[in-house]
Design an enzyme around this catalytic site. Structure first.
Site, mmCIF file in Angstrom:
data_model
loop_
_atom_site.group_PDB
_atom_site.id
_atom_site.type_symbol
_atom_site.label_atom_id
_atom_site.label_comp_id
_atom_site.label_asym_id
_atom_site.label_seq_id
_atom_site.Cartn_x
_atom_site.Cartn_y
_atom_site.Cartn_z
ATOM 1 N N ARG A 137 57.535 63.639 34.032
ATOM 2 C CA ARG A 137 58.795 63.891 33.686
ATOM 3 C C ARG A 137 58.655 64.839 32.158
ATOM 4 O O ARG A 137 59.412 65.712 31.894
ATOM 5 C CB ARG A 137 59.665 62.690 33.257
ATOM 6 C CG ARG A 137 60.039 62.180 34.592
ATOM 7 C CD ARG A 137 61.100 60.980 34.400
ATOM 8 N NE ARG A 137 61.515 60.195 35.447
ATOM 9 C CZ ARG A 137 60.731 59.126 35.946
ATOM 10 N NH1 ARG A 137 59.665 58.732 35.341
ATOM 11 N NH2 ARG A 137 61.144 58.536 36.742
ATOM 12 N N ASP A 155 41.137 37.790 31.940
ATOM 13 C CA ASP A 155 42.021 38.206 30.755
ATOM 14 C C ASP A 155 42.927 39.241 31.328
ATOM 15 O O ASP A 155 43.609 40.004 30.613
ATOM 16 C CB ASP A 155 41.207 38.576 29.591
ATOM 17 C CG ASP A 155 40.478 39.758 29.516
ATOM 18 O OD1 ASP A 155 40.240 40.132 31.012
ATOM 19 O OD2 ASP A 155 39.788 40.087 28.750
ATOM 20 N N LYS A 172 75.392 68.837 37.964
ATOM 21 C CA LYS A 172 75.505 67.222 37.323
ATOM 22 C C LYS A 172 75.201 67.363 35.914
ATOM 23 O O LYS A 172 74.770 68.402 35.478
ATOM 24 C CB LYS A 172 74.462 66.374 38.071
ATOM 25 C CG LYS A 172 72.981 66.573 37.665
ATOM 26 C CD LYS A 172 72.073 65.664 38.238
ATOM 27 C CE LYS A 172 70.873 65.907 37.697
ATOM 28 N NZ LYS A 172 69.550 65.027 38.262
#
EC number: 2.7.6.1
Length: 322
Positions: A106, A47, A202
């Protein structure tokens, strides 16, 4: 009655245990250390549940679990936790989670309402499963080390990357960071290479899209080395390479530790203005479809040396490349 023997004195030998996340790197580390991988079954039930059985005796030994939490992140994370739990229940002397790539890094703080601190969840689950120590390379957010109450060895890929950069014979280099947050890493490279420093400014539009707007520093007529810790979708770094070329850079070399390469990353790197893309093997890379400009540098010697130093209670900081 004599005092009890210190726990470390009972550690008879090293055991290297590899999960399925990156067998090739585990085998390379094993070769570097001249230590065979532990005989273990890490499979799946019908499974899909993870099935683990350690076939070697690990009682009292110094165990290192080699498992980056790279994609598929959740599969590899749970596999790592179960391996650690298995070793703890088998009376391992010490268990070190060796995560060349540290996933879920992050989210290291609550930067808006109703979000998790995912990196803290990873830290909690690792230690509560039985990890006595953690080793990783170029963690996305170095402050995550503070989430742990056990030792964290944070290695830098810089020493092996610098060797590869020197082989390229780059003259008059400028080290560039593709965002302000990477200044410390860029300055570290610039110091070793005796290079100047520049920044690409940026603006992040979303988790997968950024707008590259300005260059801070002089790159005209210079050879540029862009350094960063990871390439995810490749938008930031390919955009940085293109804007640097527009500002007069000659040769552009991208130098990044973790090649996550998700979504359109490969296509973006192939099409961007970079002449070379250097990455490490902290994450396994498929051979087909990669950019011709891609060069993979192994961190196996660095990690192998660090693990031996840990086992022998020697300094690991000498490998940090500060």
């Amino acid at each position: 009655m004599p005092p009890s023997e210190p726990v470390f004195a009972t550690r008879k030998k090293i055991q290297l245990i590899a999960g399925n996340a990156h067998r090739a790197l585990a085998e390379a580390i094993s070769t570097e250390m001249n230590v065979p991988l532990c005989d273990a079954h890490v499979g799946r039930f019908p499974d899909g549940e993870i099935d683990i059985k350690i076939d070697d005796d690990v009682r009292g030994t110094d165990c290192f679990v080699l498992q980056p939490t790279c994609p598929p992140v959740n599969e590899n994370w749970i596999e790592l936790l179960l391996l650690i739990d298995c070793l703890r229940r088998a009376s391992a002397g010490r268990i070190t989670a060796v995560m060349p790539y540290y996933g879920y890094a992050r989210k290291d703080r609550k930067d808006e309402g109703r979000v998790p601190i995912s990196a803290k969840v990873v830290a909690n689950t690792l230690t509560r499963s039985g990890a006595d120590r953690v080793l990783t390379v170029d963690m996305h957010a170095a402050q995550i080390q503070g989430f742990y109450d056990v030792p964290v060895d944070h290695l830098y890929a810089k020493p092996v990357m610098i060797e590869e950069i020197i082989k390229l014979g780059i003259e008059n280099p400028v080290v560039v960071t593709p965002d302000v947050g990477g200044i410390k890493m860029a300055r570290s490279y610039a110091k070793v290479l005796d290079a100047d420093l520049a920044i690409v400014d940026k603006r992040r539009i979303s988790g997968a899209e950024v707008a590259v707007e300005h260059v801070i520093g002089d790159v005209k007529g210079r050879n540029v080395i862009i350094v960063d810790d990871m390439i995810s979708t490749g938008g930031s770094i390919s955009g940085a390479a293109d804007i640097l070329k527009k500002h007069g850079a000659k040769q552009v070399v991208i130098c990044v530790t973790h090649a996550v390469f998700c979504g359109p990353a490969v296509e973006r790197l192939t099409a961007c203005a970079a002449d070379h893309v250097l990455v490490t093997d902290t994450i396994p890379q498929r051979v087909e479809g990669q950019p011709a400009k891609l060069r993979v540098v192994s961190v196996a010697p660095l990690i192998g040396r660090a693990l031996l130093n840990i086992h022998e209670s020697k300094s690991v900081s000498e490998l940090f490349g500060d």
